[in-house]
Scaffold this motif. Structure first.
Motif, PDB file in Angstrom:
ATOM      1  N   LYS A  67      43.111  23.116   9.420  1.00  0.00           N
ATOM      2  CA  LYS A  67      42.493  21.938   9.191  1.00  0.00           C
ATOM      3  C   LYS A  67      42.238  21.748  11.100  1.00  0.00           C
ATOM      4  O   LYS A  67      42.784  22.383  12.038  1.00  0.00           O
ATOM      5  CB  LYS A  67      44.292  21.214   8.950  1.00  0.00           C
ATOM      6  N   PHE A  69      53.447  13.816  10.367  1.00  0.00           N
ATOM      7  CA  PHE A  69      54.556  12.977   8.955  1.00  0.00           C
ATOM      8  C   PHE A  69      53.587  13.724   7.792  1.00  0.00           C
ATOM      9  O   PHE A  69      52.440  13.754   7.442  1.00  0.00           O
ATOM     10  CB  PHE A  69      54.323  12.221   8.777  1.00  0.00           C
ATOM     11  N   LYS A  93      44.607  13.162   1.951  1.00  0.00           N
ATOM     12  CA  LYS A  93      43.390  11.803   1.749  1.00  0.00           C
ATOM     13  C   LYS A  93      43.574  11.227   0.789  1.00  0.00           C
ATOM     14  O   LYS A  93      43.818  11.920  -0.623  1.00  0.00           O
ATOM     15  CB  LYS A  93      42.111  13.105   1.912  1.00  0.00           C
ATOM     16  N   TYR A 100      40.029   9.463  15.363  1.00  0.00           N
ATOM     17  CA  TYR A 100      39.014  10.971  15.694  1.00  0.00           C
ATOM     18  C   TYR A 100      37.932  11.357  15.951  1.00  0.00           C
ATOM     19  O   TYR A 100      36.760  10.556  15.570  1.00  0.00           O
ATOM     20  CB  TYR A 100      39.939  11.971  14.426  1.00  0.00           C
ATOM     21  N   HIS A 146      36.491  13.955  14.344  1.00  0.00           N
ATOM     22  CA  HIS A 146      36.549  14.418  12.992  1.00  0.00           C
ATOM     23  C   HIS A 146      36.159  13.428  11.840  1.00  0.00           C
ATOM     24  O   HIS A 146      35.832  14.062  11.126  1.00  0.00           O
ATOM     25  CB  HIS A 146      37.559  15.460  12.854  1.00  0.00           C
TER      26      HIS A 146
HETATM   27  N1  LIG Z   1      49.377  13.746   6.382  1.00  0.00           N
HETATM   28  C1  LIG Z   1      48.751  12.835   7.842  1.00  0.00           C
HETATM   29  N2  LIG Z   1      47.713  12.432   8.778  1.00  0.00           N
HETATM   30  C2  LIG Z   1      47.593  12.015   9.973  1.00  0.00           C
HETATM   31  C3  LIG Z   1      48.875  11.552  10.197  1.00  0.00           C
HETATM   32  N3  LIG Z   1      48.598  11.344  11.694  1.00  0.00           N
HETATM   33  C4  LIG Z   1      46.571  11.153  11.470  1.00  0.00           C
HETATM   34  O1  LIG Z   1      46.601  10.242  12.013  1.00  0.00           O
HETATM   35  N4  LIG Z   1      46.662  11.638  10.260  1.00  0.00           N
HETATM   36  C5  LIG Z   1      45.380  12.381   9.999  1.00  0.00           C
HETATM   37  C6  LIG Z   1      45.052  13.583  10.269  1.00  0.00           C
HETATM   38  C7  LIG Z   1      44.117  13.467   9.151  1.00  0.00           C
HETATM   39  O2  LIG Z   1      42.750  13.696   9.504  1.00  0.00           O
HETATM   40  C8  LIG Z   1      43.960  12.953   7.810  1.00  0.00           C
HETATM   41  C9  LIG Z   1      44.445  13.801   6.694  1.00  0.00           C
HETATM   42  O3  LIG Z   1      43.617  14.419   6.199  1.00  0.00           O
HETATM   43  P1  LIG Z   1      44.015  16.176   6.018  1.00  0.00           P
HETATM   44  O4  LIG Z   1      42.882  17.254   6.484  1.00  0.00           O
HETATM   45  O5  LIG Z   1      46.037  16.189   6.512  1.00  0.00           O
HETATM   46  O6  LIG Z   1      44.261  15.805   4.397  1.00  0.00           O
HETATM   47  P2  LIG Z   1      44.255  16.391   3.134  1.00  0.00           P
HETATM   48  O7  LIG Z   1      45.632  16.664   3.094  1.00  0.00           O
HETATM   49  O8  LIG Z   1      43.847  15.995   2.385  1.00  0.00           O
HETATM   50  O9  LIG Z   1      43.331  17.525   3.458  1.00  0.00           O
HETATM   51  P3  LIG Z   1      42.223  18.915   3.407  1.00  0.00           P
HETATM   52  O10 LIG Z   1      42.579  19.789   3.070  1.00  0.00           O
HETATM   53  O11 LIG Z   1      41.801  18.273   1.201  1.00  0.00           O
HETATM   54  O12 LIG Z   1      40.753  18.281   3.251  1.00  0.00           O
HETATM   55  O13 LIG Z   1      45.250  11.755   8.613  1.00  0.00           O
HETATM   56  C10 LIG Z   1      50.340  11.814   9.477  1.00  0.00           C
HETATM   57  O14 LIG Z   1      51.407  11.767  10.313  1.00  0.00           O
HETATM   58  N5  LIG Z   1      50.716  12.433   8.456  1.00  0.00           N
END
Ligand SMILES: Nc1nc2c([nH]c(=O)n2[C@H]2C[C@H](O)[C@@H](COP(=O)(O)OP(=O)(O)OP(=O)(O)O)O2)c(=O)[nH]1
Length: 145
Positions: free
Chosen positions: A44, A52, A56, A92, A94
Motif C-alpha cells: 500500500k 488508525f 476507503k 497526498y 497518491h
Molecule cells: N486507515 C487510515 N487511512 C489513513 C489515515 N490517515 C491517512 O492519511 N489515511 C489515508 C491513507 C490512504 O490514502 C487512505 C486510506 O486508504 P487505504 O488504502 O488504507 O484503504 P483501503 O484499506 O480501502 O485500501 P485498498 O487496499 O482497498 O485500496 O487514507 C489513518 O489514520 N488511517
C-alpha cells in the motif's frame, strides 16, 4: 437529478480540482484510555507507516458501514459502538483524502491483524513511528480532548 441536488457538488473535488477519496477511520479507545494504531501492510502507499485502522468507502456506503467492514476485514472485530468525531482532509501525492474519524468505544471479538499487519495500543504521546502525515493532527486533537 442535478449534481447539486444529489449531493455531488464542489465538496467532491479538492480545492485544486482533484477527486476526493472518502475514508472511514476508527479511533479505538481501550477502557484504560489507550488508542489502537496499526502499521500499513506491504504493497500500500506509505507501507510500514502507522495509522488508525480504516479504509476507503465503497460506492453507496456510509462512514459507519465502511468502518464496520474495514474493522472486520483488518482486525476481525465486530463494531458495536462508535460516533463521528472529526473530519480532516489531506493532499497526498497518491490521492486527496477526506478522513472521517470516528471514536470507537464498543466492539466484540478478539483483535488480530488479519492482513498480517502489526498493531499496538498506545498511550499519548505514542511511541510508534513513522506516523502517516494525516495521523499527526489527530493525535494532537486527542491530546487536547
Ligand atoms: N486507515 C487510515 N487511512 C489513513 C489515515 N490517515 C491517512 O492519511 N489515511 C489515508 C491513507 C490512504 O490514502 C487512505 C486510506 O486508504 P487505504 O488504502 O488504507 O484503504 P483501503 O484499506 O480501502 O485500501 P485498498 O487496499 O482497498 O485500496 O487514507 C489513518 O489514520 N488511517
Amino acid at each position: 437529478m442535478t449534481a447539486k441536488s444529489s449531493g455531488l457538488d464542489a465538496a467532491d473535488r479538492s480545492p485544486t480540482g482533484r477527486p476526493v477519496t472518502e475514508v472511514a477511520v476508527g479511533v479505538l479507545v481501550s477502557p484504560d484510555g489507550r488508542y489502537l494504531l496499526a502499521q500499513r501492510p506491504a504493497g500500500k502507499p506509505y507501507e510500514g507507516y502507522w495509522e488508525f485502522p480504516g479504509g476507503k468507502l465503497e460506492a453507496g456506503e456510509t462512514v459507519e458501514a465502511a468502518l464496520a467492514r474495514e474493522l472486520h476485514e483488518e482486525l476481525g472485530i465486530v463494531l458495536t459502538d462508535c460516533h463521528r468525531w472529526h473530519t480532516l482532509e489531506h493532499d497526498y501525492p497518491h490521492a486527496y483524502v477526506r478522513l472521517h474519524f470516528c471514536k470507537v468505544t464498543g466492539w466484540t471479538g478478539e483483535l488480530h491483524g488479519r492482513e498480517g499487519q502489526a498493531f499496538s495500543w498506545e498511550h499519548l504521546p505514542v511511541q510508534v513511528a513513522p506516523l502517516l502525515p494525516a495521523a499527526i493532527p489527530v493525535l494532537e486533537l486527542l491530546a487536547a480532548d
